[in-house]
Design an enzyme around this catalytic site. Structure first.
Site, mmCIF file in Angstrom:
data_model
loop_
_atom_site.group_PDB
_atom_site.id
_atom_site.type_symbol
_atom_site.label_atom_id
_atom_site.label_comp_id
_atom_site.label_asym_id
_atom_site.label_seq_id
_atom_site.Cartn_x
_atom_site.Cartn_y
_atom_site.Cartn_z
ATOM 1 N N GLY A 113 2.519 2.495 3.069
ATOM 2 C CA GLY A 113 3.626 1.767 3.683
ATOM 3 C C GLY A 113 4.965 1.976 2.999
ATOM 4 O O GLY A 113 5.958 1.367 3.395
ATOM 5 N N PRO A 161 0.844 -1.202 0.000
ATOM 6 C CA PRO A 161 0.000 0.000 0.000
ATOM 7 C C PRO A 161 0.875 1.246 0.000
ATOM 8 O O PRO A 161 1.949 1.261 0.608
ATOM 9 C CB PRO A 161 -0.790 -0.126 1.304
ATOM 10 C CG PRO A 161 -0.775 -1.586 1.618
ATOM 11 C CD PRO A 161 0.561 -2.080 1.137
ATOM 12 N N ASP A 173 14.796 -11.537 7.833
ATOM 13 C CA ASP A 173 14.952 -11.816 9.255
ATOM 14 C C ASP A 173 14.363 -13.152 9.695
ATOM 15 O O ASP A 173 14.146 -13.374 10.888
ATOM 16 C CB ASP A 173 14.339 -10.688 10.105
ATOM 17 C CG ASP A 173 15.064 -9.372 9.916
ATOM 18 O OD1 ASP A 173 16.294 -9.403 9.711
ATOM 19 O OD2 ASP A 173 14.412 -8.316 9.954
#
Length: 241
Positions: A56, A53, A116
């Site tokens: 973001g 989006p 991560d």
């Protein structure tokens, strides 16, 4: 007998130079980590699509989109986004959604990196030093990215600042040599002769090697001789005034 051969050290990664020129890379997410991933794949001449989006997107990713460097899908990830993808880089702060992306990639056999989350990665990003054609990557196999960065900086500090230029010139010389001696059976001789140039010429000479120097040097290929730059330039007549 066994001591004559390299000892196997399991638990590592296969570090390769992955050619993704013109391949389609899907980046899921638009934050800081995504921005770094985008730079990595754009440097490798990939075609990049970011799905996130607009709310973001961080400043850098928004800039890449506005400049047309990457395509943008203004919404959250949907499975249809994987169609045509050659690689997926997921960098979102939603573990469940990230795992779903990973599972879908596995079903479609698309190599993926979930930021991560080492167990959900087909490959890792290392810390890279770049100087023109020279690329040096340090990887800790996902164990310590900061340490990888420190090691990379230490290595870079030991290298001459003009190493990239020297490598670029050697690459041009190799290409010219292939034009002079294109036959496949010349391969071993070409390799041996180029090794001699790299070993015998000073780095400074490789940096300042001109087109004329290359042409003069190549005249010695058939004999197998590798003269120095000084010898090359001494043999070239001075231009008349």
């Amino acid at each position: 007998m066994a001591s004559k051969f390299p000892e196997i050290q399991g638990g590592g990664s296969l570090i390769v130079a992955w050619q993704i020129r013109d391949k389609h890379v899907l980046v899921v997410g638009g934050g800081e980590v995504a921005a770094g991933r985008i730079v990595n794949v754009l440097n490798a001449d990939a075609k990049v699509t970011v799905v996130c989006p607009v709310s973001g997107l961080n400043e850098e990713v928004a800039y890449r989109i506005s400049e047309g460097q990457v395509k943008h899908i203004n919404r959250n990830f949907e499975p249809v986004d994987l169609e045509g993808a050659d690689m997926v880089l997921c960098a979102i702060d939603d573990p469940e959604a990230s795992t779903q992306v990973w599972k879908l990639c596995k079903e479609k056999r698309i190599p993926a990196n979930i930021a991560d989350v080492p167990p959900e990665c087909d490959f890792y990003f290392g810390s890279v030093h770049r100087d023109g054609p020279l690329q040096i990557m340090v990887s800790t196999n996902g164990n310590g990215p900061k340490l990888a960065s420190m090691v990379r900086k230490n290595i870079a500090d030991t290298l001459p600042s003009n190493m990239g230029t020297a490598i670029a010139n050697v690459g041009r010389l190799r290409q010219k040599l292939r034009e002079v001696a294109p036959a496949p059976q010349e391969g071993p001789k070409r390799m041996k002769w180029m090794s001699g140039v790299c070993e015998q010429w000073r780095l400074e000479d490789l940096v300042h090697m001109s087109e004329e120097d290359m042409a003069a040097l190549l005249t010695h290929y058939q004999s197998g001789n590798v003269p120095t730059m000084g010898e090359i330039r001494a043999s070239v007549p001075a231009p008349t005034v």
